[in-house]
Design an enzyme around this catalytic site. Structure first.
Site, PDB file in Angstrom:
ATOM      1  N   GLU A 174       0.799  -1.240   0.000  1.00  0.00           N
ATOM      2  CA  GLU A 174       0.000   0.000   0.000  1.00  0.00           C
ATOM      3  C   GLU A 174       0.834   1.295   0.000  1.00  0.00           C
ATOM      4  O   GLU A 174       0.483   2.260   0.674  1.00  0.00           O
ATOM      5  CB  GLU A 174      -0.936   0.023   1.223  1.00  0.00           C
ATOM      6  CG  GLU A 174      -2.068  -0.971   1.122  1.00  0.00           C
ATOM      7  CD  GLU A 174      -3.157  -0.795   2.196  1.00  0.00           C
ATOM      8  OE1 GLU A 174      -2.982  -0.015   3.138  1.00  0.00           O
ATOM      9  OE2 GLU A 174      -4.197  -1.470   2.069  1.00  0.00           O
ATOM     10  N   GLU A 307      -5.900  -8.331   0.397  1.00  0.00           N
ATOM     11  CA  GLU A 307      -6.537  -7.863   1.641  1.00  0.00           C
ATOM     12  C   GLU A 307      -8.000  -7.595   1.315  1.00  0.00           C
ATOM     13  O   GLU A 307      -8.308  -6.731   0.490  1.00  0.00           O
ATOM     14  CB  GLU A 307      -5.898  -6.579   2.166  1.00  0.00           C
ATOM     15  CG  GLU A 307      -4.555  -6.801   2.824  1.00  0.00           C
ATOM     16  CD  GLU A 307      -4.019  -5.551   3.526  1.00  0.00           C
ATOM     17  OE1 GLU A 307      -4.812  -4.776   4.076  1.00  0.00           O
ATOM     18  OE2 GLU A 307      -2.783  -5.393   3.517  1.00  0.00           O
TER      19      GLU A 307
HETATM   20  O1  AHR Z   1      -5.322  -5.212   7.550  1.00  0.00           O
HETATM   21  C1  AHR Z   1      -5.124  -4.022   8.237  1.00  0.00           C
HETATM   22  C2  AHR Z   1      -4.361  -2.983   7.417  1.00  0.00           C
HETATM   23  O2  AHR Z   1      -5.167  -2.527   6.372  1.00  0.00           O
HETATM   24  C3  AHR Z   1      -3.109  -3.469   6.724  1.00  0.00           C
HETATM   25  O3  AHR Z   1      -2.005  -3.452   7.555  1.00  0.00           O
HETATM   26  C4  AHR Z   1      -2.949  -2.461   5.621  1.00  0.00           C
HETATM   27  O4  AHR Z   1      -2.261  -2.993   4.520  1.00  0.00           O
HETATM   28  C5  AHR Z   1      -4.365  -2.034   5.316  1.00  0.00           C
HETATM   29  O5  AHR Z   1      -4.476  -0.660   5.242  1.00  0.00           O
END
Ligand code: AHR
Length: 511
Positions: A174, A307
């Site tokens: 990210e 994610e």
């Molecule tokens: O999953 C929680 C967080 O969400 C992770 O660390 C990040 O990659 C995202 O913003």
């Protein structure tokens, strides 16, 4: 009277094989995910290695296939060498991502041995925030090199002779987001990622590394799609040179992230989330196809949804310099479970392009499992993931739908029923996964399956509750749990049943 949902399917109308790697998890050094989650030497459930058997048993029943580690945001301030070697010599550090203390008791060897024990393919995210391509390249060498190099020798000295052969590497996390340590531009990121990809693909023994490049961190991010295009165009040049040098097809992915939320407490809108997941997949897939065409690439980039989940009730992110603080301990209710089911339906519907996906996360932190002391709780979303994962093997069928819709502000008219189907030819089995988004109506369903003969019901399971906000708790752990559902009639090639309002249903048919 609400109209019927008709589903037409055919054994030859395929979307593609469902990749088993779509049923992955994500374990970050965040809150009580690692320490107090999978690893807790103080628990009565801990074995000699400090791992909690109750947590691992619950995870095993989710049938996960791949595990992403160690972050997330955490990794952008993590240095892997802190987490290898004799435990008593490992430094305690302050990690800035979650303003938390990190003891480094759980590091690379612990994670990779856990993966072997659990039969998970390891997926390691490396630090392209405060770290360098060279540091990441050394980590790959530590994990995968069989020869006599400094990093491979370090691994042997730490007790592991054979390489771990880690195939999946996320090149950063990210970094398009302003909150990310090491946040940068698409140009800068692409340069670093291309350098790293060049160093690690094909250079560390027999394991072919499959890199995952950082895509947009959310469909709401200001540079959404533009970031993905720039990154893929840049790293695509390296892929073009691989093709020119007659290397085999070198698989690679772009990452997608998405956290669904019901901030406005509007269930009708929230339950339409699947539409935005479909759009996100189709948008990023279009970018991949565009880049393939522009660069005249033979191969293409696939999607890695590394994610995804529901996350909006607990945004407590500041660890206040504590070890394993209580962070992001989200409690999930029925409507959240119905949204989780829509993510999985969407991945199955797009089986041709979504090849990896990781629910974020696995324990205590926005997770299907919560621990409190020695107790363990399975949340509503646990059951949905499990119900899919048990029958994930097979081919995704391309469904034709005709049925009731409802109006939403965000997406216009949306189907009341969200669905996917997997055909398992080997087991002569057809599995339907359905969500009724309607909070007001049960919906009659008819499935028209005229290419299947002698269809028989092998069991239905429903997840429902009269209260959309019903959630399991340590005091009442069985409020939202699956129940058998056998009110299914089959006449010839037509399967009929009634879907309760706001529910998830899995129907297994044999033929
Ligand atoms: O999953 C929680 C967080 O969400 C992770 O660390 C990040 O990659 C995202 O913003």
């Amino acid at each position: 009277m609400v109209s019927e949902q008709k589903i037409y399917l055919h054994s030859r109308f395929h979307k593609g094989n469902v990749s088993p790697l779509v049923f992955g998890g994500f374990l970050e050094h965040l809150g009580r995910a690692v320490y107090g989650g999978v690893f807790d030497p103080t628990s009565k459930h801990a074995g000699k290695d400090g791992l909690r058997s109750d947590v691992l048993n619950a995870l095993e029943s989710l049938g996960m296939t791949i595990m992403r580690w160690p972050g997330g945001n955490f990794v952008s301030d993590y240095h892997w060498e802190d987490g290898v070697g004799p435990r008593e010599q490992r430094p305690t550090v302050r990690n800035l991502a979650w303003t938390s203390m990190e003891s480094n008791e759980f590091g690379t060897d612990e994670f990779l041995k856990l993966c072997e024990q659990m039969n998970w393919a390891p997926m390691i995210a490396c630090n392209l925030g405060t770290g360098s391509p060279e540091e990441a390249r050394n980590w790959v060498e530590y994990c995968n090199f069989n020869g006599a190099s400094r990093n491979a020798e370090m691994r042997r000295k730490n007790g592991r002779v054979d390489p771990y052969n880690v195939k999946y590497w996320c090149l950063g996390n990210e970094v398009d987001g302003i909150w990310q340590i090491g946040h940068t531009s698409a140009e800068q990121y692409s340069n670093l990622a291309r350098q790293l990809a060049h160093m690690i693909t094909g250079k560390f023994g027999t394991t072919r590394i499959e890199p995952i490049f950082v895509g947009s961190s959310s469909p709401n991010s200001p540079t959404y799609a533009e970031w993905d295009l720039r990154v893929l165009e840049e790293v695509g040049k390296l892929w073009k040179s691989f093709e020119n040098h007659k290397k085999d097809n070198q698989p690679a992915y772009i990452s997608l992230h998405h956290y669904a939320a019901n901030d406005e407490n509007n269930s009708e809108e929230y339950l339409a989330t699947g539409v935005s997941i479909d759009r996100q997949i189709q948008t990023i897939d279009s970018v991949c196809k565009y880049v393939q065409a522009r660069l005249r690439l033979k191969s293409r980039f696939y999607l890695c949804f590394d994610e995804w989940n529901v996350w909006y009730k607990n945004r407590q992110w500041n660890g206040k310099d504590q070890f394993s603080p209580h962070l992001l301990e989200e409690v999930y209710n029925l409507e959240d479970a119905l949204v989780v089911a829509q993510f999985l339906n969407s991945f199955i519907r797009h089986a041709d392009v979504v090849k990896i996906a990781n629910i974020a996360q696995v324990v205590n932190v926005i997770a299907p499992i919560l621990t409190r002391g020695d107790k363990l709780l399975k949340q509503s979303i646990f059951y949905v993931f499990q119900l899919f994962s048990e029958f994930k093997a097979g081919i995704s069928l391309d469904l034709a739908l005709e049925g009731p819709r409802y109006e939403t502000k965000k997406y216009g008219a949306v189907d009341c029923i969200d669905s996917s189907a997997i055909l398992n030819k080997l087991d002569r089995q057809l599995t339907l996964f359905l969500v009724n988004r309607s909070t007001e109506n049960d919906i009659p369903i008819s499935v028209h399956a005229n290419s299947f003969h002698d269809l028989r019901l092998d069991g239905g399971i429903v997840l429902s509750h009269s209260d959309l906000k019903a959630a399991n708790s340590f005091d009442a752990p069985c409020k939202v749990v699956p129940q058998p559902y056998d009110a299914v009639s089959i006449v010839g090639d037509e399967v009929r049943f009634n879907m309760p309002q706001a529910s998830f249903l899995r129907i297994i048919l044999k033929f």
